[in-house]
Design a protein around this motif. Sequence first.
Motif, PDB file in Angstrom:
ATOM      1  N   ASN A 145       1.078  -1.075   0.391  1.00 21.18           N
ATOM      2  CA  ASN A 145      -0.092  -0.118   0.487  1.00 21.18           C
ATOM      3  C   ASN A 145       0.766   0.710  -0.114  1.00 21.18           C
ATOM      4  O   ASN A 145       1.962   1.412   0.662  1.00 21.18           O
ATOM      5  CB  ASN A 145      -0.870   0.367   1.091  1.00 21.18           C
ATOM      6  N   PRO A 146       0.425   2.918  -0.763  1.00 23.53           N
ATOM      7  CA  PRO A 146       1.436   3.446  -0.083  1.00 23.53           C
ATOM      8  C   PRO A 146       1.241   4.575   0.368  1.00 23.53           C
ATOM      9  O   PRO A 146       1.314   5.969   0.029  1.00 23.53           O
ATOM     10  CB  PRO A 146       0.488   4.175  -2.348  1.00 23.53           C
ATOM     11  N   GLY A 147       1.195   4.005   1.845  1.00 24.73           N
ATOM     12  CA  GLY A 147       0.898   4.650   2.489  1.00 24.73           C
ATOM     13  C   GLY A 147       2.186   5.446   3.538  1.00 24.73           C
ATOM     14  O   GLY A 147       3.107   4.601   2.865  1.00 24.73           O
ATOM     15  N   SER A 148       2.449   6.465   4.133  1.00 23.25           N
ATOM     16  CA  SER A 148       4.002   6.634   4.541  1.00 23.25           C
ATOM     17  C   SER A 148       4.876   5.574   4.583  1.00 23.25           C
ATOM     18  O   SER A 148       6.029   4.488   5.076  1.00 23.25           O
ATOM     19  CB  SER A 148       3.727   7.523   5.071  1.00 23.25           C
TER      20      SER A 148
ATOM     21  N   ASP B 136      -8.937  11.652  -4.312  1.00 23.54           N
ATOM     22  CA  ASP B 136      -9.316  12.087  -2.841  1.00 23.54           C
ATOM     23  C   ASP B 136     -10.420  11.147  -2.802  1.00 23.54           C
ATOM     24  O   ASP B 136     -10.534  10.381  -1.959  1.00 23.54           O
ATOM     25  CB  ASP B 136      -8.723  13.124  -2.717  1.00 23.54           C
TER      26      ASP B 136
ATOM     27  N   ARG C 287      -9.510   3.534   0.902  1.00 23.56           N
ATOM     28  CA  ARG C 287      -7.987   3.348   1.100  1.00 23.56           C
ATOM     29  C   ARG C 287      -7.438   4.452   2.357  1.00 23.56           C
ATOM     30  O   ARG C 287      -8.420   5.162   2.903  1.00 23.56           O
ATOM     31  CB  ARG C 287      -7.815   4.192  -0.285  1.00 23.56           C
TER      32      ARG C 287
ATOM     33  N   HIS D 135      -5.094   6.986   2.115  1.00 21.74           N
ATOM     34  CA  HIS D 135      -3.960   7.228   1.395  1.00 21.74           C
ATOM     35  C   HIS D 135      -5.034   7.453   1.116  1.00 21.74           C
ATOM     36  O   HIS D 135      -5.767   7.942   0.172  1.00 21.74           O
ATOM     37  CB  HIS D 135      -2.867   6.425   0.538  1.00 21.74           C
ATOM     38  N   SER D 136      -3.960   9.017   0.548  1.00 21.03           N
ATOM     39  CA  SER D 136      -4.813  10.585  -0.243  1.00 21.03           C
ATOM     40  C   SER D 136      -3.685  10.103  -2.004  1.00 21.03           C
ATOM     41  O   SER D 136      -2.321   8.653  -1.979  1.00 21.03           O
ATOM     42  CB  SER D 136      -3.546  11.630   0.320  1.00 21.03           C
TER      43      SER D 136
ATOM     44  N   GLU E  34      -0.241  10.840  -1.083  1.00 23.09           N
ATOM     45  CA  GLU E  34       0.366  10.174  -0.412  1.00 23.09           C
ATOM     46  C   GLU E  34       1.050   8.756  -1.438  1.00 23.09           C
ATOM     47  O   GLU E  34       1.926   8.082  -1.567  1.00 23.09           O
ATOM     48  CB  GLU E  34      -0.134   9.319   0.363  1.00 23.09           C
ATOM     49  N   ALA E  35      -0.021   8.780  -2.488  1.00 18.92           N
ATOM     50  CA  ALA E  35       0.643   7.764  -4.255  1.00 18.92           C
ATOM     51  C   ALA E  35       1.988   7.823  -3.867  1.00 18.92           C
ATOM     52  O   ALA E  35       2.867   7.958  -4.758  1.00 18.92           O
ATOM     53  CB  ALA E  35      -1.160   7.332  -4.320  1.00 18.92           C
TER      54      ALA E  35
ATOM     55  N   ALA F  50       5.030   7.420  -3.452  1.00 18.36           N
ATOM     56  CA  ALA F  50       5.304   6.468  -2.634  1.00 18.36           C
ATOM     57  C   ALA F  50       5.931   5.746  -3.526  1.00 18.36           C
ATOM     58  O   ALA F  50       6.995   4.900  -3.477  1.00 18.36           O
ATOM     59  CB  ALA F  50       3.865   5.581  -1.527  1.00 18.36           C
TER      60      ALA F  50
END
Length: 384
Positions: free
Chosen positions: A102-105, A131, A139, A141-142, A145-146, A149
């Motif tokens: 997942n593309p979270g921080s 978004d 989801r 993430h925003s 953020e994606a 990442a």
Amino acid sequence: MDDWRQGGFGLYVHWPFCQAKCPYCDFNSHVTNNIDQKRWVIAYLSELKRCAPPLSGRVLNSIFFGGGTPSLMMPETVAAVIEGAREIWPFANDIEITLEANPGSVEAGRFAGYRDAGVNRVSMGIQALNDEDLRRLGRLHSVAEARAAFDIARKCFDRVSFDLIYARQGQDLAHWQAELTEALSMAIDHLSLYQLTIEEGTAFGDRYARGKLRNLPSDDSAADMYQATQDICGAQGMPAYEISNHARPGEESRHNQIYWRYGDYLGIGPGAHGRLTLDGQRYATETHRAPGAWLQAVAAGSGESLCQPLPREDTAIEYMMMSMRLREGMNIPRYIALAGKDLPLAQVAHLVDLGMVTHTDQTLCATDQGRAVLNAVLRELLVD
């Protein structure tokens, strides 16, 4: 006896945990706050050792960490599983080791660790570049953020893929065309593009059954989006090599090609499935789905809940259903060897006349038109 060699041999590792359950997801995923990763390493390695003896001497072509959200695994956990597999099987020189992320921080912060562990390909679950739609899809993430990442992943890995879902609530053709064009501008080499499917047993499925999931595109609109996907990706040098997967030449997912080319794959972890050829017989395998039940079963000796021999006819049907998803199609001599009979030639001729398939002595391939309605094509081919 060695039919599986035409597809290769892969390892699938299921990580069953997520930070939140997405409302469209029907995968075996669970939300929990406390995970004893050392216990999971011990269990994965135990399963690898249990499964090793009848599979010894094989060359491992791919490893795929799927889920769930494997980017919640500690890099040390991933490294231990990869090293455990390396101690059992010789790795192909070009082995592909993929981890879904997942593309979270938090996950992106682990990318360098996964690279150092041996992962050489990441598949990111971005799902939307909007978004509002990300929130609807559950989801965390925003879009910003994606994108961040993705940039980190590009610096860590030579090969990066990401997923998008189309035919979402309120989405029309023009919006999807713009979103897909934006995705293709992100120096991407592989895209998995899935039409939103409403599955029973999911939050979306429950809402849909109650008439609460509104503003879904019509079937005709979704079909237009599918066709636009083929046209736009093809024009950008990323044609569909499989119904939902697009890649630049040479960047196709080797692990997923093992599935579609009907090779052998070992599945470990809760709810993992496998197909293994042992002494000339192909078996379907399954593991216990609940994480706790799987861990207990492994501690007792085996996480496997099913190891069932497949009848000859079933192997031929599975090979057809998987291989016809690919642009390259099905190898007819291989199908005949598995089935012990020829294709239904009258039905094949009818499908050729309709423009749904192409047919030579060696291959049967669905056309672009045929892949759009592949289930109907397969029903015709599988008539008794």
